[in-house]
Design an enzyme around this catalytic site. Structure first.
Site, short mmCIF file in Angstrom:
data_model
loop_
_atom_site.label_atom_id
_atom_site.label_comp_id
_atom_site.label_asym_id
_atom_site.label_seq_id
_atom_site.Cartn_x
_atom_site.Cartn_y
_atom_site.Cartn_z
N GLU A 277 6.55 0.00 -16.79
CA GLU A 277 7.27 0.66 -15.70
C GLU A 277 8.23 -0.37 -15.08
O GLU A 277 7.81 -1.51 -14.86
CB GLU A 277 6.32 1.17 -14.62
CG GLU A 277 7.06 1.99 -13.58
CD GLU A 277 6.14 2.62 -12.51
OE1 GLU A 277 4.94 2.30 -12.48
OE2 GLU A 277 6.66 3.40 -11.72
N GLU B 240 4.60 8.18 -6.24
CA GLU B 240 4.15 7.07 -5.39
C GLU B 240 3.80 7.52 -3.97
O GLU B 240 2.78 7.12 -3.43
CB GLU B 240 5.19 5.94 -5.38
CG GLU B 240 5.42 5.29 -6.75
CD GLU B 240 4.14 4.72 -7.38
OE1 GLU B 240 3.11 4.63 -6.70
OE2 GLU B 240 4.19 4.39 -8.58
N ASN C 257 -1.14 2.40 -16.22
CA ASN C 257 -1.05 2.82 -17.62
C ASN C 257 -2.23 3.71 -18.01
O ASN C 257 -3.37 3.42 -17.67
CB ASN C 257 -1.07 1.59 -18.53
CG ASN C 257 -0.20 0.48 -18.01
OD1 ASN C 257 0.99 0.65 -17.89
ND2 ASN C 257 -0.82 -0.64 -17.64
N GLY D 186 1.37 -5.35 -7.84
CA GLY D 186 -0.07 -5.35 -7.58
C GLY D 186 -0.88 -4.90 -8.78
O GLY D 186 -1.83 -5.56 -9.19
N HIS E 204 -5.83 3.65 -5.81
CA HIS E 204 -4.43 4.06 -6.03
C HIS E 204 -4.14 4.22 -7.53
O HIS E 204 -3.63 5.26 -7.96
CB HIS E 204 -3.50 3.02 -5.40
CG HIS E 204 -2.05 3.32 -5.55
ND1 HIS E 204 -1.32 3.97 -4.58
CD2 HIS E 204 -1.18 3.07 -6.57
CE1 HIS E 204 -0.07 4.10 -4.99
NE2 HIS E 204 0.04 3.56 -6.20
N GLU E 205 -4.46 3.21 -8.29
CA GLU E 205 -4.15 3.27 -9.74
C GLU E 205 -4.95 4.38 -10.40
O GLU E 205 -4.44 5.10 -11.26
CB GLU E 205 -4.42 1.93 -10.43
CG GLU E 205 -3.71 0.73 -9.82
CD GLU E 205 -2.22 0.93 -9.57
OE1 GLU E 205 -1.57 1.66 -10.33
OE2 GLU E 205 -1.72 0.36 -8.58
N MET F 183 -0.90 -1.63 -12.27
CA MET F 183 -0.13 -0.61 -12.99
C MET F 183 -1.07 0.41 -13.63
O MET F 183 -2.05 0.05 -14.27
CB MET F 183 0.73 -1.32 -14.05
CG MET F 183 1.56 -0.39 -14.90
SD MET F 183 2.75 0.54 -13.88
CE MET F 183 2.84 2.04 -14.82
N HIS G 231 -3.50 7.77 -9.76
CA HIS G 231 -2.27 8.04 -10.53
C HIS G 231 -2.58 8.81 -11.82
O HIS G 231 -1.69 9.42 -12.40
CB HIS G 231 -1.60 6.72 -10.93
CG HIS G 231 -0.53 6.25 -9.99
ND1 HIS G 231 0.45 7.08 -9.49
CD2 HIS G 231 -0.25 5.01 -9.50
CE1 HIS G 231 1.28 6.37 -8.71
NE2 HIS G 231 0.87 5.12 -8.69
#
Ligand code: 0A1
Ligand code: ZN
Length: 857
Positions: A129, A320, A265, A261, A297-298, A263, A301
């Site tokens: 990203e 986001e 994936n 911080g 958070h990740e 990602m 996602h």
């Protein structure tokens, strides 16, 4: 459809516009990749099936590709010779489904930008990203192109990971298949000699998911907190949003060299090690809280970002803003909702408000950019989340839930826009959200002026909203603003419980009838909208709200306003710290009925940068040294006033027993830390020194060291700390940052300069760079010292880093974004440094865009 390669004007960076969006002309049916790993010469073989979309007129396609050496390219088995530019390749294509095969060579070991495939501490890892996949192979590297990926990794490392589920493993080869179509920015690969902290999770439908946190040998003892956070996140998303995990395995990898911080994936989250590794001995309470939030958070996602992704990068806030909103809900549920809200508003005002009121101001959904990496901003993330919070307040909790269910049902597997997002709310509620949409398209923070009147039992509140022009946007229309209001009588009782006023006009009044007397209003409870409230209020009224408001946010806000006003009159009128405020603070500190975390927040002084902004807004040029001196005086006077009770308060708030990072213990330690800071101003550091040597956890060890360093009494302990922790990179980042954060204004630049020559300093590690340079820009009076040494040092280091890592350089340029607040002499010094950076030959597109936007303020 997209055809030939973009051809930017010579030397002029290309600008991309939302209005130019066109879909890609081909479906990507499947992607198969083989990686033959070698540090400086990795081969990537791709087999990609493309099908032209019906009606496609152009017999060619453009594939992104940067810094790739093309070894071979074939279409349906026949060699082809595409036209190659630095941005990618253009090739003639058949008019029906075909197989594209390419082999490229890349250099992971030489990749210091940390985008694409790179090496960190001997391990291969990726960051794709936003547009990093094009540095791995030729591909339509845009988020609306989604496909299934099968990946084969050939390497000598003992752990070879990619997205999805494992197909086969063994003997230097591993194969992975991800059944969920995804854009290339969610691709990931990791190969290294790693160890894992394993666990498992059973989903609500009974599916067993294997969980792993992969780390370098030696770090395996720092994974259990992150693993617990992951399991809590998985359970919470099922319970609150009804969303279940969708693969057999979920891997997290900790990487030391990482620009951001973490990602998200698909199935293989990659984390900056600072955002996942935790142990009581090496991590502070703040680290634990942050790790829990980032893991959540990740993980979140996986649905808001991965299953439903963005059509293009202008829609970044779609994933986001929503994911930040969701992780904030999670933290509120796991810890204290009011403490989380207050902390988030402090953070929003510190990072997003200056952005929104300065040269970098942009809408939550921008309409143009040069470098998308420069748009991972507080506006997209935090203001994006605030906008969702407002939407939820306006439609109510039940309608929010319905709208989200519709969102997941309607858009699963799609690449979406803000229009799609708002449409589910319109369809679920029957509301017209066209005016609300201005929150996505208009930049700038609205100011809300409030006046009131009372007559014959009727109380009238009048609001006027205005938003100053922002770059490229002179005219602003009135927005929809949810304003939560409660009313108190003169005894402090609530005569009007919280009610949500919905402002839609430029100027608008609301009346409350049947009141026995003029009430005290509590406006913008829970910070119901990201606006700046302007109201002529007295310190007496603020003190009243601080004592009586039933809304914890506004209670804190009243104290915050008192602190600010007291500080401002100290600076502008040379007064002593306000007595009424000092007394109110003393009372609150001792009030055991109040949550210790809340008391710690009440004791947290407004930042010096906040005071500078408040002065600037009143037309007073801020003097950083004076702001610093007022902060010091205030803390000393407060300590003196509390002198008799400080030792007892310190003892009472000191926790017995072993360390635990739960919310209650964390709150108690936060309060204890604030008291120690005050005590250190009186006892010359005796108590802090005792705490330093007795501490069995980093929160107390580092807290004590900070107090000592601030008091210039920490030389011995700082040296001891360095020798104790020199092998631990994350703890050393704290040590580096602390040296600069605690330096006196006239010394900060010199201390930072010395640290850049320290044997443990390196430009190659973003965490270390940020530790020193971030602490310098965060030391307000030090950075803005009239000598200009702070500006010069930062500029020198930005120039040096730009050649190595443009992304981290560009982000750090934001230190200069508030430069127009200050006096002419400082502005001249800053302009000179900005110009010096701009004049660098070969300056990256990332930094060039940031510096020119800031310079054009
Ligand atoms: N999407 C990630 C953060 C992230 C963004 C950009 C990156 O490179 C430019 C890397 C990571 C998140 O929101 O956590
Ligand atoms: Zn995110």
């Amino acid at each position: 459809m997209t055809a030939a390669a973009p051809s930017p004007e010579q030397d002029l960076p290309e600008t991309f516009y939302l209005k130019d969006y066109t879909p890609f002309g081909f479906e990507v049916d499947s992607v198969e990749l083989t990686f033959r790993l070698q540090p400086s010469a990795t081969r990537v073989l791709s087999r990609i099936r493309f099908t032209p979309k019906p009606g496609a007129a152009d017999p060619r396609f453009f594939l992104h590709g940067e810094k790739l050496t093309l070894i071979s390219a074939r279409i349906d088995g026949a060699d082809v010779s595409p036209e190659i530019t630095p941005e990618g390749l253009t090739c003639v294509t058949p008019d029906s489904s075909f197989l594209w095969e390419a082999e490229v060579e890349i250099d992971p070991a030489g990749n210091t930008a940390l985008e694409g495939l790179y090496m960190s501490g001997g391990m291969y890892c990726t960051q794709c990203e936003a547009e990093g996949f094009r540095k791995i192979t030729y591909y339509p590297d845009r988020p609306d192109v989604m496909s299934t990926f099968t990946v084969r990794i050939e390497g000598a490392e003992n752990v070879l990971l990619s997205n999805g589920n494992p197909v086969s493993q063994g003997d230097g080869v591993a194969e992975w298949h991800d059944p969920w179509p995804k854009p290339a920015y969610l691709f990931a690969l990791v190969a290294g000699d790693l160890v894992n902290h394993p666990d498992s999770f059973t989903t609500q439908s009974g599916k067993e998911v294997e969980l792993n946190i992969w780390v370098r040998p030696g770090d395996e003892g720092k994974c259990s907190f992150g693993m617990q956070a992951l399991k809590k996140s998985m359970a919470w998303d099922e319970e609150v949003y009804g969303l279940e995990y969708d693969l057999d395995i979920f891997n997290i990898v900790a990487v030391d060299d990482f620009n951001m911080g973490a990602m998200e994936n698909k199935g293989l989250n990659i984390f900056n090690s600072s955002c996942v590794l935790a142990s009581p001995e090496t991590s502070t309470d703040a680290n634990f809280e942050r790790i829990e939030a980032i893991i959540a958070h990740e993980y979140f996602h996986n649905w808001t970002g991965n299953r439903i992704t963005c059509r293009d990068w202008f829609q970044l806030c779609l994933k986001e803003g929503l994911t930040v909103f969701r992780d904030a809900q999670f933290t509120s549920d796991m810890r204290s909702a009011s403490v989380k809200r207050i902390s988030d508003v402090i953070d929003l005002r510190a990072r997003q408000f200056p952005e929104d009121q300065g040269p970098l101001s942009h809408p939550v959904r921008p309409e143009q950019f040069q470098e998308i990496n420069n748009f991972y901003t507080a506006t997209i993330y935090e203001k994006g989340a605030e906008v969702i919070g407002m939407l939820k307040r306006l439609v109510g909790d039940a309608a929010y839930k319905q709208a989200l269910e519709l969102y997941f049902q309607r858009h699963d597997g799609q690449a979406c826009t803000i229009e799609d997002w708002l449409k589910v709310f319109e369809d679920a509620t029957g509301r017209d959200l066209s005016q609300f949409k201005l929150w996505y398209s208009q930049a700038g923070t609205p100011r809300l002026k409030v006046t009131d009147s009372f007559a014959e039992g009727t109380y009238k509140l009048t609001f006027e909203q205005t938003t100053a022009p922002t770059p490229g946007q002179d005219h602003k229309d009135p927005r929809v603003i949810p304003i939560a209001v409660g009313l108190l009588n003169d005894k402090g009782e609530e005569v009007q419980p919280t009610t949500m006023l919905e402002m839609t006009e430029g100027t608008q009044s609301f009346v409350f009838e049947g009141l026995g007397g003029k009430p005290v209003p509590s406006i913008l409870r829970e910070f119901s909208a990201p606006v700046i409230l302007e109201r002529d209020s007295s310190n007496a009224e603020r003190a009243f709200l601080l004592a009586h408001d039933s809304d914890p946010f506004n209670r804190w806000e009243a104290g915050n306003a008192l602190a600010r006003e007291s500080r401002i009159s100290m600076i502008t009128e040379g007064t002593s710290p306000d007595n009424a405020y000092l007394e109110a603070l003393q009372k609150l500190v001792r009030d055991d009925d109040l949550d210790p975390a809340f008391r710690a927040l009440i004791l947290q002084p407004p930042s010096q940068s906040d005071i500078a902004q408040a002065l600037f807004e009143r037309g007073i040029t801020p003097d950083p040294q004076k702001i610093h001196d007022a902060a010091e005086t205030f803390a000393l006077v407060l300590a003196q006033q509390l002198a008799n009770s400080l030792p007892r308060l310190y003892a009472e708030t000191t926790l017995e027993g072993g360390y635990a990072p739960d919310a209650i213990s964390t709150g108690k330690r936060a309060l204890n830390g604030r008291i120690l800071a005050l005590l250190t101003r009186l006892d010359g550091g005796d108590q802090a020194s005792r705490q330093y040597y007795a501490a069995d956890n980093m929160t107390q060890q580092f807290g004590a060291l900070s107090c000592l360093m601030k008091a210039e009494k920490g030389g011995v302990q700082s040296a001891a700390f360095l020798s104790q922790w020199k092998e631990d990179r994350l703890v050393m980042d704290k040590w580096f940052a602390l040296q600069v954060a605690c330096a006196a204004p006239g010394q900060a630049a010199g201390v930072a300069a010395d640290l850049t020559r320290h044997p443990l300093f390196t430009l190659k590690n973003p965490n270390r760079f940020r530790a020193v340079m971030g602490a310098l820009s965060g030391n307000h009076a030090g950075f803005h010292h009239h000598s200009g040494a702070g500006y010069r040092l930062l500029a020198d280091n930005l120039i040096a880093l730009d050649a190595i890592n443009p992304q981290t350089t560009a982000r750090m340029c934001t230190a200069f974004q508030t430069w127009k607040r200050y006096d002419g002499a400082r502005q001249d010094l800053i302009r000179q440094e900005l110009q010096r950076i701009a004049d660098q030959k070969g300056l990256s597109r990332d930094s060039n865009e940031m510096i020119s936007r800031i310079l054009n303020a």
